[in-house]
Design a protein around this motif. Structure first.
Motif, mmCIF file in Angstrom:
data_model
loop_
_atom_site.group_PDB
_atom_site.id
_atom_site.type_symbol
_atom_site.label_atom_id
_atom_site.label_comp_id
_atom_site.label_asym_id
_atom_site.label_seq_id
_atom_site.Cartn_x
_atom_site.Cartn_y
_atom_site.Cartn_z
ATOM 1 N N ASN A 104 -2.210 -22.907 54.260
ATOM 2 C CA ASN A 104 -3.428 -23.295 54.983
ATOM 3 C C ASN A 104 -4.202 -24.390 54.261
ATOM 4 O O ASN A 104 -4.877 -25.196 54.880
ATOM 5 C CB ASN A 104 -4.322 -22.071 55.208
ATOM 6 N N TRP B 39 -2.733 -26.854 52.327
ATOM 7 C CA TRP B 39 -2.077 -28.171 52.332
ATOM 8 C C TRP B 39 -1.647 -28.653 53.712
ATOM 9 O O TRP B 39 -1.319 -29.823 53.876
ATOM 10 C CB TRP B 39 -0.915 -28.239 51.344
ATOM 11 N N ALA B 40 -1.635 -27.763 54.696
ATOM 12 C CA ALA B 40 -1.131 -28.187 56.006
ATOM 13 C C ALA B 40 -2.112 -29.098 56.730
ATOM 14 O O ALA B 40 -1.762 -29.771 57.680
ATOM 15 C CB ALA B 40 -0.831 -26.960 56.863
ATOM 16 N N ARG B 41 -3.359 -29.127 56.260
ATOM 17 C CA ARG B 41 -4.417 -29.816 56.985
ATOM 18 C C ARG B 41 -4.357 -31.335 56.847
ATOM 19 O O ARG B 41 -3.716 -31.869 55.963
ATOM 20 C CB ARG B 41 -5.770 -29.339 56.462
ATOM 21 N N HIS C 56 -3.233 -39.829 53.597
ATOM 22 C CA HIS C 56 -3.157 -39.402 52.197
ATOM 23 C C HIS C 56 -1.719 -39.040 51.872
ATOM 24 O O HIS C 56 -0.935 -38.741 52.770
ATOM 25 C CB HIS C 56 -4.083 -38.213 51.936
ATOM 26 N N LEU D 283 0.147 -33.422 51.318
ATOM 27 C CA LEU D 283 -0.685 -32.494 50.564
ATOM 28 C C LEU D 283 0.109 -31.337 49.979
ATOM 29 O O LEU D 283 -0.320 -30.732 48.999
ATOM 30 C CB LEU D 283 -1.810 -31.962 51.458
ATOM 31 N N ILE E 276 -12.837 -42.089 64.264
ATOM 32 C CA ILE E 276 -13.077 -40.748 64.783
ATOM 33 C C ILE E 276 -13.613 -39.908 63.638
ATOM 34 O O ILE E 276 -13.050 -39.906 62.551
ATOM 35 C CB ILE E 276 -11.761 -40.122 65.297
ATOM 36 N N LEU F 122 -14.604 -32.027 58.387
ATOM 37 C CA LEU F 122 -13.417 -31.635 57.613
ATOM 38 C C LEU F 122 -13.256 -30.117 57.604
ATOM 39 O O LEU F 122 -12.161 -29.608 57.495
ATOM 40 C CB LEU F 122 -13.541 -32.139 56.176
ATOM 41 N N GLN G 143 -4.854 -31.120 65.243
ATOM 42 C CA GLN G 143 -4.984 -30.561 63.898
ATOM 43 C C GLN G 143 -4.110 -29.324 63.742
ATOM 44 O O GLN G 143 -3.454 -28.883 64.670
ATOM 45 C CB GLN G 143 -6.452 -30.254 63.600
ATOM 46 N N PHE G 144 -4.123 -28.775 62.539
ATOM 47 C CA PHE G 144 -3.246 -27.674 62.174
ATOM 48 C C PHE G 144 -3.724 -26.360 62.774
ATOM 49 O O PHE G 144 -4.906 -26.042 62.725
ATOM 50 C CB PHE G 144 -3.210 -27.574 60.650
ATOM 51 N N PRO H 144 -2.902 -22.566 62.039
ATOM 52 C CA PRO H 144 -2.116 -21.662 61.180
ATOM 53 C C PRO H 144 -1.298 -20.672 61.993
ATOM 54 O O PRO H 144 -0.218 -20.264 61.572
ATOM 55 C CB PRO H 144 -3.181 -20.935 60.356
ATOM 56 N N PHE I 81 2.128 -22.209 62.791
ATOM 57 C CA PHE I 81 3.021 -22.738 61.761
ATOM 58 C C PHE I 81 4.185 -21.766 61.538
ATOM 59 O O PHE I 81 3.985 -20.565 61.398
ATOM 60 C CB PHE I 81 2.261 -22.952 60.447
ATOM 61 N N ALA J 52 2.756 -29.848 60.601
ATOM 62 C CA ALA J 52 1.488 -29.814 59.875
ATOM 63 C C ALA J 52 1.134 -31.234 59.491
ATOM 64 O O ALA J 52 1.938 -31.936 58.883
ATOM 65 C CB ALA J 52 1.623 -28.950 58.625
ATOM 66 N N PRO J 53 -0.089 -31.668 59.833
ATOM 67 C CA PRO J 53 -0.489 -33.043 59.501
ATOM 68 C C PRO J 53 -0.431 -33.308 57.997
ATOM 69 O O PRO J 53 -0.157 -34.427 57.580
ATOM 70 C CB PRO J 53 -1.936 -33.128 60.003
ATOM 71 N N GLY J 54 -0.657 -32.269 57.186
ATOM 72 C CA GLY J 54 -0.655 -32.439 55.736
ATOM 73 C C GLY J 54 0.680 -32.908 55.192
ATOM 74 O O GLY J 54 0.751 -33.456 54.097
ATOM 75 N N LEU J 55 1.758 -32.683 55.952
ATOM 76 C CA LEU J 55 3.091 -33.098 55.483
ATOM 77 C C LEU J 55 3.322 -34.594 55.638
ATOM 78 O O LEU J 55 4.182 -35.155 54.959
ATOM 79 C CB LEU J 55 4.185 -32.352 56.259
ATOM 80 N N ARG J 56 2.611 -35.245 56.575
ATOM 81 C CA ARG J 56 2.732 -36.693 56.779
ATOM 82 C C ARG J 56 4.186 -37.113 57.030
ATOM 83 O O ARG J 56 4.729 -37.915 56.277
ATOM 84 C CB ARG J 56 2.158 -37.497 55.613
#
Lengths: 514, 514
Positions: free
Chosen positions: A186, A188-190, A388, A391, B144, B148, B161-162, B164, B167, B360-364
């Motif tokens: 939760n 790092w997925a953001r 970024h 994450l 936008i 956060l 967005q993510f 949970p 996932f 997950a956006p955090g993975l890019r």
């Protein structure tokens, strides 16, 4: 799930195995030929091969799979492995299980049709048409060329690459697994938009930067996709057409290419036995790229007096300094010199570093430490470019450092690399007698100057043919053809027992060519 | 290891706990106050807190640690957890164990001194000085803005967005663990210069792109750090000052900012109920950014006739099309329309996609599919910018897709999101009676138009105060102030049971403001 019976006939017509049994052992053998029995996770490998074959259509709807016993025999794996794989594939609807008949390939949702199938490979005309549209031609850059398969060569005297024997496998695994807990996922997925993992910034501040002599507040640090990304962002933020950017000559080609894409005014900066020379050329610059820690590629560490002189002249001429401290930390050897960033009292140094060299280049973990107003704009630029760095990797790195593994790892790396340097210190005068070689304190490579008659590019080609990988020097020079008799000899990826035979060979080839 | 006895006295003088026992429970309690007893990996947490305290100097050389029994009691954890943590810290030389006396903090190698400690925070003058040096000001962009901490609000009608609850934790873990085997580490730890993990390219080709109707050869695909990075690379490669870039208006602000950083000639493209309008403005462009799948932000799917018209006019006017298919796949609903890329017969579409929204956006994890000559230059540019996206993530994604998890995951996501859409389809006419709302087939958001008197930015602020997160529409417009009464209502991150109370509240606020 369609009609397996009917489809099996279709499969038969295709020459695929019939529902009546394992049928064609040859077929199944070829389907599983990618299986690596010595590799890990056999059950996963089997699942992956079946999924892929179904997606590719090599296993059609309704085809009966071999029984678990048959497949286990064929693949020489335990039957249980196949049973578990089949059960998982049934759960995922790739297979269906029919009582007393076995496992059958289930139907897949149809893909969208496509008009782009079976197109011809691009032709010259297509390439020429595109060429007219490009605003820049990055492929035209002169770059360091390393064989991608350098690990296949017995004597890889290559710089800054991965050494499997040094990777902290268990400690990295522990950290990576910890990052797979639900609360960590939760975290790092953001999408953090323009921020980084605060835990990693904190660990950099606490454990990484101080070891390099740099102290920074959280708002003075930003993560990047490797150190190179930091240079790119700095170039984009500060350099426009006409900006005068000083580059060490010889110097790091990637940095030269990065700044050269923004401005044609790249100013060559002289390099001597103390590193970059802060002469009139330097004083004419708006920005200057400096590798004070170890000049790239000559490896010399800039003495403290020279550092202070560079800083003084930068202040006098209002030059922004980009300090690429690309291999600090790897070898602890003698008293460490403070980086420009820590000597500077005028906030004019942008400090670029990396965890990639200490851990693994594939992870792409770099960072920049700079005054807060610069970091603020760099974050806005990075947000625009890619938001970024991933994450999950930031969190694994934060755990790895926070658990003390980074510190232990560096101690081990330093010990091993110093041993290699000691071996080379003894071997080089013996086998490369006609050459001059320099290794700055703490550097993981030597800069070797051959007799003038020896062309290092030809030497590198000849050496490669005999399994020895070295990096010829001319690409580091802004003027093609200079430093033609120099090469870089790295030792961060070569096994200790390979050093002597490799250097022996190299010495024979140089003797032959000189 | 120094002299613990002597150091303990020093520690005592500092007010730190004495060697004679647990001493100050208050001190140890505060040292471990970050411990999350309900969290996972208690033993790791304890190690991390001790390492950090030692690195920070809060635990000085020679301080005696509480006995494992004492610490276990204090922290209410099992004694074994503390014993294992202490043993590991001894292995790492953070602690030393002295027989019959207990565990003591060991000496750390000295950090380099630093001149930059305790500097003041940057002042206005410092910021102004830097401002004069920047070539661009990315922080000045209109973006936008999402809170956060949107996850802290009960009714997050937020887009992309993510979630949970969606996932695929276990399947991702299985893939991530498989990527931690030694052979896999050797695969991903390397520097591939300008390449990607071939296994991931193959899985994209095989399982991801065909589902979107796109077929591509391996040399027509490149991975990026999220879809946004693909747009940035395309902008840098094709756009220079003066290049005419068509942007849908309203449209995706990040894309507008990215292209706007390269050229001042951003051409607004009209949008109607069928998406982007290929009018004279469009025909005047060199490149055009199109969201044919779901127009951002109005959500409409461009009908096939319009797609063919766009392609025909692009061919007539030699326009390069950038197709951002940002939320394809998430919802399977009705017959899918072929993307521009698959309809195009003239190789003039650059297709941008992402795995971030599904996972997950955090993975890019993004990618671009384009003709090979374009991919070749994009790779050279990406090599310069950051080499390649982290390879460990590429390998995990390749395993995740290859094991069939991506396919199962999308089926589940589609089911859940469709259910949310059905709930909203019923609720919106009831609670937002004065508004107009559109959701294109397969879209994960609604575009809501309020009564003209209602300012959506004020609405969003008022809604946030009551726990409801929506995204006001004016940032999507190139002219500030238009679409001021519109907002985006996403449902990819809101729990089903929160939808009705959230919409009820929102309806009340709109009624109050209209």
């Amino acid at each position: 799930m369609g009609n397996p019976g009917g489809s099996v006939k279709a499969a038969r017509a295709d020459g695929r195995p019939a529902a009546s049994g394992i049928g064609d052992a040859l077929f199944w053998g070829s389907l599983f030929q990618g299986l690596d029995r010595r590799g890990p996770f056999l059950q996963l490998q089997i699942r992956q091969l079946i999924c892929t074959a179904i997606e590719e259509g090599r296993l059609a709807l309704g085809v009966r799979m071999p029984s678990s016993r048959e497949l286990a025999t064929l693949l020489e794996v335990s039957r249980n492995t196949v049973v578990i794989a089949y059960e998982q594939l049934v759960d995922q609807n790739f297979l269906i299980s029919r009582e007393r008949s076995g496992f059958f390939v289930a139907g897949l949702p149809k893909h969208l049709g496509t008009q782009r199938d079976d197109r011809a490979a691009p032709d010259e005309a297509g390439a020429a048409r595109w060429a007219g549209r490009f605003a820049v031609r990055p492929s035209a850059n002169r770059n360091i060329v390393k064989p991608l398969n350098w690990q296949d060569y017995p004597y890889p005297f290559i710089f800054g690459q991965f050494d499997p024997s040094l990777f902290p496998t268990n400690d990295w695994r522990e950290s990576a697994r910890a990052a797979l807990s639900v609360p960590e996922i939760n975290n790092w997925a953001r999408d953090l938009i323009d921020e980084d993992d605060p835990a990693l910034i904190e660990q950099l501040r606490l454990q990484v930067l101080p070891r390099r002599g740099v102290r920074a507040r959280p708002d003075e640090i930003m993560m990047t996709i490797g150190a190179q990304h930091a240079l790119y962002l700095i170039a984009r933020l500060f350099v426009k057409q006409g900006t005068r950017v000083g580059m060490e000559d010889p110097g790091y080609p990637d940095a030269r290419n990065i700044f050269g894409m923004q401005s044609d005014n790249i100013v060559p900066l002289a390099v001597d036995g103390e590193g970059m020379v802060p002469d009139a050329n330097f004083e004419s610059c708006d920005l200057a790229y400096v590798t004070a820690g170890h000049q790239c590629p000559t490896t010399v560490a800039m003495p403290e007096q020279r550092r202070l002189e560079v800083l003084r002249k930068a202040e006098e001429s209002d030059i922004i300094l980009i300090e690429d401290d690309y291999e600090s930390e790897l070898i602890s050897e003698g008293p460490a010199l403070p980086p420009l960033m820590s000597l500077d009292r005028n906030d004019r140094v942008l400090y670029v570093g990396s965890l990639s060299k200490a851990l693994a280049p594939g992870l792409r973990l770099g960072y920049v430490a700079a005054p807060a107003p610069v970091i603020r704009e760099l974050r806005a630029l990075r947000r625009l470019m890619l938001r970024h760095p991933p994450l999950n990797n930031q969190r694994v790195a934060a755990l790895f450092i926070g658990l003390g593994h980074y510190r232990s790892h560096l101690q081990r790396v330093s010990r091993v690399l110093l041993e290699r340097a000691r071996i080379l210190d003894q071997l080089l005068p013996k086998h490369l007698a006609g050459c001059d070689f320099v290794r700055g304190v703490g550097s993981t490579s030597y800069w070797v100057t051959c007799p003038a008659a020896c062309d290092a590019t030809e030497l590198a080609t000849a050496a490669l043919a005999e399994g020895v990988v070295i990096e010829p020097g001319d690409v580091f020079s802004m003027t093609k053809g200079t430093h033609a008799n120099c090469f870089r000899l790295g030792f961060s990826s070569i096994r200790n027992d390979r050093i002597e035979p490799g250097i022996e060979r190299l010495g024979r080839i140089i003797a032959r060519m000189s």
